[in-house]
Design a protein around this motif. Sequence first.
Motif, short mmCIF file in Angstrom:
data_model
loop_
_atom_site.label_atom_id
_atom_site.label_comp_id
_atom_site.label_asym_id
_atom_site.label_seq_id
_atom_site.Cartn_x
_atom_site.Cartn_y
_atom_site.Cartn_z
N GLY A 1 -47.16 -20.69 -3.01
CA GLY A 1 -46.58 -19.41 -3.39
C GLY A 1 -45.74 -19.42 -4.65
N THR B 1 -54.77 -18.64 3.47
CA THR B 1 -53.42 -18.77 2.93
C THR B 1 -53.32 -18.19 1.53
N SER B 2 -54.28 -18.50 0.68
CA SER B 2 -54.21 -18.03 -0.71
C SER B 2 -54.29 -16.51 -0.79
N ASP C 1 -53.47 -14.31 1.63
CA ASP C 1 -52.24 -13.75 2.18
C ASP C 1 -51.12 -13.79 1.13
N ASN C 2 -50.99 -14.92 0.44
CA ASN C 2 -49.94 -15.07 -0.56
C ASN C 2 -50.17 -14.15 -1.75
N LEU D 1 -46.13 -16.91 -8.11
CA LEU D 1 -47.04 -15.78 -7.91
C LEU D 1 -46.40 -14.45 -8.32
N ALA E 1 -47.84 -10.88 -2.93
CA ALA E 1 -47.24 -10.82 -4.27
C ALA E 1 -47.72 -9.58 -5.02
#
Length: 242
Positions: free
Chosen positions: A41, A73-74, A76-77, A44, A81
């Motif tokens: 994260g 995960t990517s 969601d992050n 971002l 952002a």
Amino acid sequence: MKIAVIGGTGLIGSQVVKNLSTAGHEAVPHSKSTGVDIIGGQGLDEAVAGAGVVVNLTNSPTFDEASLAFFRTSMDNLLAAARRGGVGHFVILSIVGVDQVPELDYYRAKALQEKILVAGPIPYSIVRATQFMDFMDAVLSWTADADTVRLPATPIQPIASEDVADAVAEVAVGAPLNGIRNIAGPEVFPLDELGRITLSHKGDSRTVVTDPTAGMFAAVKGDVLTDKNARLAPTHYADWLS
């Protein structure tokens, strides 16, 4: 328009950035090398600040089951952002037929990436492309030995990376599709025949053996990796090889 291209230093990303910049947009490439960590994260919020569009062209470092966690995960992050930054359009690059090959971990992971985007808070566009011409050497290497290359006869509709980048850039500056655009090369080949064409062009004397059990594409049934109704790119494989 400011456009944040996540994964903007890779094969497709670097070309997308060039295309957008040439068209007069402020296209900013982001990657680990620029201090952006889509898993942890870090960086971002700064990467998407002031951007009207985010184009996510990052890829999992593996094609196995771990790719599911990477895309979950990517995405969601990145979506979190982008929401905080007021981004109005989120674009990803996916694969034609990705939701029809559940036997492949990587395809299930890319299908998950699409689902997360569709369920997210931001207007979106998904560009699905057929197999890249640029990856043919890698495909040959997976099942090769000193004398032979084993490939299934899976139908493939190869597309040049330059044509993929053109399509992604076009979608990025347009209104969100809130759907999928399929793009494909102009010709369909059985994968084994494409292997023979490639080796012949390179002067490689190895023999291509048709083997329905060989390599990743052996798991693909029928012609799901092709699409006769897709937007067809202009580059033919023979011209690309030349």
